[in-house]
Design a protein around this motif. Sequence first.
Motif, PDB file in Angstrom:
ATOM      1  N   SER A   1       8.008  -4.636 -10.270  1.00 41.56           N
ATOM      2  CA  SER A   1       6.656  -5.154 -10.471  1.00 41.56           C
ATOM      3  C   SER A   1       6.551  -6.558  -9.879  1.00 41.56           C
ATOM      4  O   SER A   1       7.565  -7.185  -9.585  1.00 41.56           O
ATOM      5  N   SER A   2       5.330  -7.018  -9.752  1.00 42.26           N
ATOM      6  CA  SER A   2       5.080  -8.350  -9.187  1.00 42.26           C
ATOM      7  C   SER A   2       5.851  -8.542  -7.882  1.00 42.26           C
ATOM      8  O   SER A   2       6.511  -9.563  -7.662  1.00 42.26           O
TER       9      SER A   2
ATOM     10  N   ALA B   1       1.550  -7.412  -1.972  1.00 37.97           N
ATOM     11  CA  ALA B   1       2.151  -8.396  -2.871  1.00 37.97           C
ATOM     12  C   ALA B   1       1.467  -8.338  -4.234  1.00 37.97           C
ATOM     13  O   ALA B   1       0.236  -8.204  -4.323  1.00 37.97           O
ATOM     14  N   GLY B   2       2.290  -8.386  -5.261  1.00 36.45           N
ATOM     15  CA  GLY B   2       1.783  -8.268  -6.617  1.00 36.45           C
ATOM     16  C   GLY B   2       1.780  -6.853  -7.151  1.00 36.45           C
ATOM     17  O   GLY B   2       1.567  -6.633  -8.346  1.00 36.45           O
ATOM     18  N   GLY B   3       2.015  -5.903  -6.268  1.00 37.19           N
ATOM     19  CA  GLY B   3       2.008  -4.502  -6.665  1.00 37.19           C
ATOM     20  C   GLY B   3       3.324  -4.036  -7.257  1.00 37.19           C
ATOM     21  O   GLY B   3       4.250  -4.833  -7.484  1.00 37.19           O
TER      22      GLY B   3
ATOM     23  N   VAL C   1       6.760  -5.036   1.398  1.00 39.00           N
ATOM     24  CA  VAL C   1       5.731  -5.711   0.621  1.00 39.00           C
ATOM     25  C   VAL C   1       4.919  -6.592   1.572  1.00 39.00           C
ATOM     26  O   VAL C   1       5.453  -7.519   2.180  1.00 39.00           O
ATOM     27  N   SER C   2       3.646  -6.280   1.683  1.00 35.73           N
ATOM     28  CA  SER C   2       2.789  -7.040   2.592  1.00 35.73           C
ATOM     29  C   SER C   2       2.122  -8.189   1.838  1.00 35.73           C
ATOM     30  O   SER C   2       1.825  -8.098   0.657  1.00 35.73           O
ATOM     31  N   SER C   3       1.864  -9.259   2.584  1.00 39.00           N
ATOM     32  CA  SER C   3       1.253 -10.444   1.954  1.00 39.00           C
ATOM     33  C   SER C   3      -0.265 -10.397   2.041  1.00 39.00           C
ATOM     34  O   SER C   3      -0.838  -9.542   2.690  1.00 39.00           O
TER      35      SER C   3
END
Length: 121
Positions: free
Chosen positions: A83-84, A14-16, A119-121
Amino acid sequence: QVQLVESGGGLVQAGGSLRLSCAASGRIFVIDPMGWYRQAPGKQRELVAAITSGGTTNYADFVKGRFTISRDNAKNTVYMQMSSLKPEDTAVYYCYAEITTTRMSTPRDYWGQGTQVTVSS
């Protein structure tokens, strides 16, 4: 025979960020628009973003400000910079394009095989 070939999916925290690419090949007269849909498990396929050959873009509200779609008309290729990323962005992402194969034919939709984004947390 027209083909759409995607690349760039994968696993990210997450955030990547990730960048998807989709190249169209084959007999192509006009390709407009191009874009991306996604489908999460148990959900319907939904539009993420689209772009015309003139550069006009359309984004789903849930990706505005985070994803950017672009295309290279000379290469019949569409890109999406993500993104994000959030866990809720996890889905199979499908490239699509509306393609006319000859001057006399009518346009039809073509789809890629899909690429998994997790997307992993």
